[in-house]
Structures are given as structure tokens and as C-alpha cells.
Motif scaffolding. Structure first.
Motif, PDB file in Angstrom:
ATOM      1  N   GLY A   1       0.788  -1.214   0.000  1.00  0.00           N
ATOM      2  CA  GLY A   1       0.000   0.000   0.000  1.00  0.00           C
ATOM      3  C   GLY A   1       0.824   1.270   0.000  1.00  0.00           C
ATOM      4  N   LYS A   2       2.113   1.166   0.333  1.00  0.00           N
ATOM      5  CA  LYS A   2       2.979   2.340   0.346  1.00  0.00           C
ATOM      6  C   LYS A   2       3.810   2.438  -0.932  1.00  0.00           C
ATOM      7  N   ILE A   3       3.977   1.304  -1.581  1.00  0.00           N
ATOM      8  CA  ILE A   3       4.704   1.241  -2.849  1.00  0.00           C
ATOM      9  C   ILE A   3       3.800   0.541  -3.859  1.00  0.00           C
ATOM     10  N   THR A   4       3.685   1.096  -5.043  1.00  0.00           N
ATOM     11  CA  THR A   4       2.794   0.535  -6.067  1.00  0.00           C
ATOM     12  C   THR A   4       3.453  -0.591  -6.852  1.00  0.00           C
ATOM     13  N   ALA A   5       4.682  -0.358  -7.297  1.00  0.00           N
ATOM     14  CA  ALA A   5       5.380  -1.323  -8.162  1.00  0.00           C
ATOM     15  C   ALA A   5       6.882  -1.154  -7.994  1.00  0.00           C
ATOM     16  N   LEU A   6       7.624  -2.070  -8.588  1.00  0.00           N
ATOM     17  CA  LEU A   6       9.084  -1.999  -8.531  1.00  0.00           C
ATOM     18  C   LEU A   6       9.676  -2.671  -9.752  1.00  0.00           C
ATOM     19  N   ASP A   7      10.920  -2.321 -10.073  1.00  0.00           N
ATOM     20  CA  ASP A   7      11.639  -3.011 -11.146  1.00  0.00           C
ATOM     21  C   ASP A   7      13.002  -3.509 -10.704  1.00  0.00           C
ATOM     22  N   SER A   8      13.495  -3.037  -9.554  1.00  0.00           N
ATOM     23  CA  SER A   8      14.765  -3.550  -9.033  1.00  0.00           C
ATOM     24  C   SER A   8      14.824  -3.376  -7.523  1.00  0.00           C
ATOM     25  N   ILE A   9      15.630  -4.218  -6.902  1.00  0.00           N
ATOM     26  CA  ILE A   9      15.823  -4.205  -5.444  1.00  0.00           C
ATOM     27  C   ILE A   9      17.315  -4.219  -5.170  1.00  0.00           C
ATOM     28  N   LEU A  10      17.767  -3.363  -4.280  1.00  0.00           N
ATOM     29  CA  LEU A  10      19.180  -3.318  -3.897  1.00  0.00           C
ATOM     30  C   LEU A  10      19.298  -3.563  -2.398  1.00  0.00           C
ATOM     31  N   ILE A  11      20.103  -4.546  -2.036  1.00  0.00           N
ATOM     32  CA  ILE A  11      20.301  -4.885  -0.624  1.00  0.00           C
ATOM     33  C   ILE A  11      21.750  -4.574  -0.256  1.00  0.00           C
ATOM     34  N   PRO A  12      21.993  -3.493   0.507  1.00  0.00           N
ATOM     35  CA  PRO A  12      23.355  -3.122   0.873  1.00  0.00           C
ATOM     36  C   PRO A  12      23.846  -3.900   2.098  1.00  0.00           C
ATOM     37  N   VAL A  13      25.143  -4.037   2.203  1.00  0.00           N
ATOM     38  CA  VAL A  13      25.748  -4.691   3.360  1.00  0.00           C
ATOM     39  C   VAL A  13      25.918  -3.706   4.509  1.00  0.00           C
ATOM     40  N   SER A  14      26.205  -2.454   4.189  1.00  0.00           N
ATOM     41  CA  SER A  14      26.637  -1.469   5.188  1.00  0.00           C
ATOM     42  C   SER A  14      25.521  -0.920   6.072  1.00  0.00           C
ATOM     43  N   GLU A  15      24.256  -1.010   5.649  1.00  0.00           N
ATOM     44  CA  GLU A  15      23.159  -0.426   6.415  1.00  0.00           C
ATOM     45  C   GLU A  15      22.271  -1.529   6.983  1.00  0.00           C
ATOM     46  N   ASP A  16      22.259  -1.660   8.294  1.00  0.00           N
ATOM     47  CA  ASP A  16      21.470  -2.699   8.951  1.00  0.00           C
ATOM     48  C   ASP A  16      19.979  -2.491   8.704  1.00  0.00           C
ATOM     49  N   GLY A  17      19.295  -3.554   8.284  1.00  0.00           N
ATOM     50  CA  GLY A  17      17.845  -3.511   8.127  1.00  0.00           C
ATOM     51  C   GLY A  17      17.338  -2.675   6.975  1.00  0.00           C
ATOM     52  N   VAL A  18      18.226  -2.246   6.073  1.00  0.00           N
ATOM     53  CA  VAL A  18      17.832  -1.334   4.995  1.00  0.00           C
ATOM     54  C   VAL A  18      17.849  -2.035   3.642  1.00  0.00           C
ATOM     55  N   VAL A  19      16.831  -1.754   2.837  1.00  0.00           N
ATOM     56  CA  VAL A  19      16.743  -2.224   1.453  1.00  0.00           C
ATOM     57  C   VAL A  19      16.268  -1.049   0.603  1.00  0.00           C
ATOM     58  N   TYR A  20      16.781  -0.947  -0.628  1.00  0.00           N
ATOM     59  CA  TYR A  20      16.366   0.110  -1.554  1.00  0.00           C
ATOM     60  C   TYR A  20      15.562  -0.510  -2.696  1.00  0.00           C
ATOM     61  N   ILE A  21      14.558   0.221  -3.171  1.00  0.00           N
ATOM     62  CA  ILE A  21      13.693  -0.240  -4.265  1.00  0.00           C
ATOM     63  C   ILE A  21      13.541   0.875  -5.287  1.00  0.00           C
ATOM     64  N   SER A  22      13.570   0.508  -6.576  1.00  0.00           N
ATOM     65  CA  SER A  22      13.319   1.497  -7.628  1.00  0.00           C
ATOM     66  C   SER A  22      12.027   1.166  -8.357  1.00  0.00           C
ATOM     67  N   ASP A  23      11.296   2.207  -8.716  1.00  0.00           N
ATOM     68  CA  ASP A  23      10.081   2.109  -9.522  1.00  0.00           C
ATOM     69  C   ASP A  23      10.232   3.146 -10.635  1.00  0.00           C
ATOM     70  N   ARG A  24      11.058   2.813 -11.642  1.00  0.00           N
ATOM     71  CA  ARG A  24      11.400   3.783 -12.682  1.00  0.00           C
ATOM     72  C   ARG A  24      10.190   4.203 -13.511  1.00  0.00           C
ATOM     73  N   LEU A  25       9.229   3.293 -13.682  1.00  0.00           N
ATOM     74  CA  LEU A  25       8.051   3.624 -14.489  1.00  0.00           C
ATOM     75  C   LEU A  25       7.326   4.841 -13.924  1.00  0.00           C
ATOM     76  N   ASN A  26       7.288   4.924 -12.618  1.00  0.00           N
ATOM     77  CA  ASN A  26       6.628   6.053 -11.958  1.00  0.00           C
ATOM     78  C   ASN A  26       7.622   7.084 -11.439  1.00  0.00           C
ATOM     79  N   GLY A  27       8.915   6.897 -11.773  1.00  0.00           N
ATOM     80  CA  GLY A  27       9.930   7.865 -11.395  1.00  0.00           C
ATOM     81  C   GLY A  27      10.144   7.986  -9.908  1.00  0.00           C
ATOM     82  N   ARG A  28      10.030   6.857  -9.174  1.00  0.00           N
ATOM     83  CA  ARG A  28      10.169   6.902  -7.721  1.00  0.00           C
ATOM     84  C   ARG A  28      11.209   5.895  -7.241  1.00  0.00           C
TER      85      ARG A  28
END
Length: 493
Positions: A145-172
Motif C-alpha cells: 500500500g505504500k509502494i505501487t510497483a518496482l523493477d529492481s531491489i538493492l540490498i546493501p551490506v553497510s546499512e542494517d535492516g535497509v533495502v532500496y527499491i526502484s520504480d522507474r516507471l513512476n519515477g520513484r
């Protein structure tokens, strides 16, 4: 002494030959479900065990994995040879729990984090968040409900509990934070790096001092050779009296998976060209197995199944399960390549989705010459009903040979571009001196992928290794060994 040595060599050759031929025999034995006979029921039980380990995450998986070792050192994997996806699934499931924070980040920040020590997964299409929830077994809280869609997921080692998501179609772009344990991600990156036989990738900016952050291969270590292929379904036996009955029985077994317990009531038509048509009712369900081994299935719309109240995630799950339960031979390394909406206009009020499934061979994606933008498996789904299914799938042919194949060295990325500068220049309408044109081409590159390319029938008998390079809105396939364009000027693929 020489006689004993000869016997030893001969024995070794016979052992290798017997293993190869046994493997070929096992690959050629079909499995299916839905046959009414006792033999068919036994096959169905065997397939049931296969499906116990098959689920939606086996096919909805990333198209590529980008491993960043930190700084400019990267590698790109086009199949999950290290089991990354299965390791990541429970991590992602944790982001569908309470207590997850979702914040927007800028595209500039997204570009900054690409070089940190991390694993990035690219799907190649816009995936609804509900589909990811289905894949990972998530709940309806957290990012739902907070994110509509995604095209990639990035999981970093350096940040505990953090994941990044891109939704390029919607520019977010998003930063998700919680208390999820990701300690195994660092171990996976170390495992891959310690192998020392990965392809080395770097950005165009770092490798060629040109303002483009797209990753390109600078040093190739993973071998990719030309391979022989064959159709998954071999109908050639229908043309020989000695093999006619056995071939037809195999095709019947394949067909039974589409009709289930109704197969006893299916009408079968064998045409002069070698194709076989199966029909249930008055055209309610029709399956055609062409003379090339292609499968094409059409089913009339059922208003109860194709209702508009089914959400997209459920429709996609229905299509994926349809594909899984009609696998003829396992091990094709299938994946979802794209999702496209269909219908929904004034003349056709029902809205559905076209799903394209592709396969990998030896860890590399396969594209077909006839229509590279399509895929070996195409499915149309409306609500919870699949109305169309087409499959033209090649598999690697077992080649028993004691003569080692020639192992030519692939051309470097920059050599491929240099060899085709004039052709690309004409296509893109570029002008200027050689250095300016080359710089402009490098600036316009959007992606680079190692893959296989060939015909969608085994008539040609082989797939060749290629570099698939998208330059602006054009996609080129370059022979990886010779450097020439084998297909060029197509739209984005």
C-alpha cells in the motif's frame, strides 16, 4: 604394456559414452498429468512430486543479479547460480510486516548507492507490489500500500535492516528500513568474489571516462560457446512408420496436461503436414501441436473465471501456475520476462494481461531471431482464467563428441562497438568526427547483456553467443565472437 594402455583408454571412452547416452535417454522421456490410463496416473503422481518443489518464486525471479564488491568492481550474473534468490526471499518477506519505514529518495541518491557493497536484483519490467508479496509469502502490512510497483531491489551490506527499491516507471525510488537480519548477504558477496572466475564489469564512466553509469563487461571469464539445440517436442517421428505410434503417444501425453480428466472426450485430428489438433467440446478448448513442435492452446472465455474483480497479482499467479503445471521437461530455468496489459477497451471490456516467459541455457538468456521482443512462452490471462498459451521452446541437444570444440576468445566490449561504429552512426543519425561519434554512442548506451540468439525452431540447430546492447531506443544483437551485427535497429527489448 601398450595393449593394456589401449584397453584402459577404450574402457574410459565406453564409460563416458554410456553416461552421455543415458543422460540423453532420460531427457527424452516425457512426463505429463491428466492421462486417464493407469500409466497416465503413474506419470501424474511423478509430476505431482515435481510440482511440490515448484512454486511461483521459481519463475518470477530476477533477470539479472548485479554484485557490487565495493567501488568500481562489479559482476553481473544472468542466472541464479549461487542461490541468491532463495536467500533473499525470507529477507524481503520481513518488509511486509509491521514496523517498516518507507521513505522516498532522489534518483541522484539511487545512483550514488550503486557502487556500495551490495546485491542488486533487476527484474526488467514493472512488477506490482502485490506480485512480490505473493512471491515472498508476505503479509498485507509493511510496504504493502505504500509502494505501487518496482523493477529492481538493492540490498546493501553497510546499512542494517535497509533495502532500496526502484520504480522507474513512476519515477520513484525508496529506502525501506526495519530490523530484518541480512548478515548472509555479505557472505554471498564474499563467496562470489572468492571464486575469481567472474566477469568483471565497470561503468562506462569509470572504464572509458564518458558520462554514463551503465555497467559494461571489461573482462570476461565465464565461457560461453555456440551450442546445438533441438525442439522440446519432437514430432518428426510422425513421418516414419516405425516411430509413428510411439511419437503420437508422447504427444498425447503432452496434450493431456491441458485437458485433465476430460481427455477421454477430446477429439484428435492428425493433419497431412504432421501437425496434431486436439479439440474439446465445440471449440471450447483447442490445442494445436504444429509440425515444428510448437504448442498453441486457446480456451473460450468463462465469465465466472475471467471476472474483472480479480486483482493483477492473482491473475499473474494463475498464469505462472499454469506454466509450471504444463512443464514437459524440468530444468529449463524459466523466468518472467515481461507483463503487458491487454483488452479493457470499448470493444473488449474485459481487462487481462499478456505474460512473456523466457528461458536460460547454461546461465544465459535465450532470444529468438524471428521475434526477439517476444519469448518462448506467451500466456494471456483474464481474471483467474488462462485463455491463450503458446510455447516454442528449445533445449540443449546432447552432443556426444570426443573432439574438443574450438574455443575462440570473445571480442572485448569496445571492439564490438568499434567494429560497428559506422552502422550505428547511420541508424542514430549521428555526425562529427570519429571520436565525437564514438563518444556519442557510448553516452547513449542503456544496457549490455550476454545472451544466446538463434531461431525458434531447431531447423538451424544452434544458438550463438551474442552481446545484446540497447542504444537509446534501439536494440542490437552482436555476434560475441565475430563482432558483426546479427540483428539491429529493433525497438527496446
Amino acid at each position: 604394456m601398450r595393449k593394456e594402455s589401449f584397453k584402459t583408454i577404450l574402457l574410459a571412452v565406453l564409460v563416458v559414452l554410456s553416461i552421455a547416452l543415458t543422460q540423453q535417454l532420460w531427457i527424452s522421456i516425457p512426463t505429463a498429468s491428466g492421462m486417464p490410463s493407469s500409466e497416465g496416473k503413474a506419470l501424474q503422481a511423478g509430476r505431482g512430486k515435481l510440482y511440490e518443489v515448484n512454486n511461483i518464486s521459481d519463475i518470477i525471479n530476477p533477470q539479472s543479479f548485479i554484485i557490487s564488491f565495493g567501488g568500481k568492481d562489479h559482476t553481473v550474473l544472468f542466472s541464479d547460480s549461487y542461490g541468491i534468490w532463495k536467500e533473499v526471499l525470507p529477507i524481503l518477506s520481513g518488509y511486509f510486516e509491521d514496523g517498516i519505514t518507507v521513505e522516498d529518495i532522489t534518483s541522484e541518491r539511487w545512483e550514488e548507492i550503486r557502487d556500495i557493497r551490495a546485491i542488486k536484483m533487476e527484474f526488467g519490467y514493472s512488477m506490482p507490489i502485490g506480485v512480490l508479496s505473493n512471491v515472498v509469502g508476505g503479509k498485507s502490512s509493511g510496504v504493502q500500500g505504500k509502494i505501487t510497483a518496482l523493477d529492481s531491489i538493492l540490498i546493501p551490506v553497510s546499512e542494517d535492516g535497509v533495502v532500496y527499491i526502484s520504480d522507474r516507471l513512476n519515477g520513484r525510488f525508496f529506502r525501506l528500513s526495519g530490523t530484518i537480519n541480512k548478515t548472509n548477504i555479505a557472505s554471498l558477496i564474499d563467496q562470489i568474489g572468492n571464486q575469481n572466475n567472474y566477469d568483471y564489469y565497470s561503468s562506462i564512466r569509470q572504464g572509458y571516462a564518458i558520462d554514463n553509469d551503465v555497467l559494461v563487461p571489461l573482462d570476461l571469464s565465464i565461457e560461453q560457446l555456440k551450442i546445438k539445440v533441438e525442439n522440446e517436442i519432437d514430432v518428426a517421428g510422425l513421418k516414419q512408420a516405425a516411430t509413428y505410434a510411439s511419437t503420437l503417444r508422447q504427444i498425447d501425453i503432452f496434450a493431456s496436461a491441458f485437458f485433465g480428466e476430460n481427455f477421454d472426450f477430446v477429439k484428435k485430428i492428425i493433419q497431412n503436414d504432421g501437425s496434431v489438433i486436439y479439440m474439446y467440446g465445440y471449440g471450447q478448448k483447442v490445442l494445436k501441436v504444429s509440425e515444428t513442435g510448437a504448442l498453441e492452446y486457446v480456451e473460450g472465455l468463462d465469465n465466472n473465471k475471467s471476472g474483472s474483480n480479480t486483482d493483477m497479482a492473482e491473475s499473474i499467479k494463475t498464469a505462472v501456475q499454469f506454466v509450471i503445471t504444463r512443464e514437459i521437461t524440468p530444468g529449463h530455468d524459466l523466468y518472467l520476462r515481461d507483463i503487458r496489459p491487454i483488452g479493457g477497451n470499448e470493444g473488449d471490456k474485459k481487462k487481462g494481461y499478456q505474460l512473456l516467459f523466457a528461458n536460460r541455457i547454461n546461465g544465459f538468456p535465450v532470444y529468438v531471431k524471428e521475434n526477439p521482443s517476444q519469448a518462448p512462452i506467451e500466456v494471456h490471462v483474464f481474471g483467474k482464467q488462462v485463455t491463450y498459451y503458446k510455447k516454442v521452446l528449445l533445449r540443449e541437444k546432447i552432443d556426444v563428441s570426443f573432439i574438443p570444440p574450438k574455443r575462440p576468445e570473445p571480442l572485448a566490449f569496445h571492439e564490438v562497438i568499434d567494429n560497428n561504429t559506422e552502422a550505428i552512426k547511420r541508424d542514430l543519425g549521428l555526425s562529427g568526427d570519429e571520436d565525437k561519434v564514438l563518444n556519442d554512442i557510448m553516452m547513449k548506451i542503456r544496457s549490455v547483456q550476454r545472451c544466446y540468439y538463434g531461431y525458434n525452431t531447431s531447423e538451424q540447430g544452434e544458438l550463438i553467443p551474442v552481446l545484446k546492447i540497447q542504444i537509446e531506443d534501439r536494440t542490437y544483437f552482436f555476434d560475441a565472437m565475430k563482432g558483426n551485427i546479427v540483428s539491429g535497429g529493433n525497438g527496446k527489448i
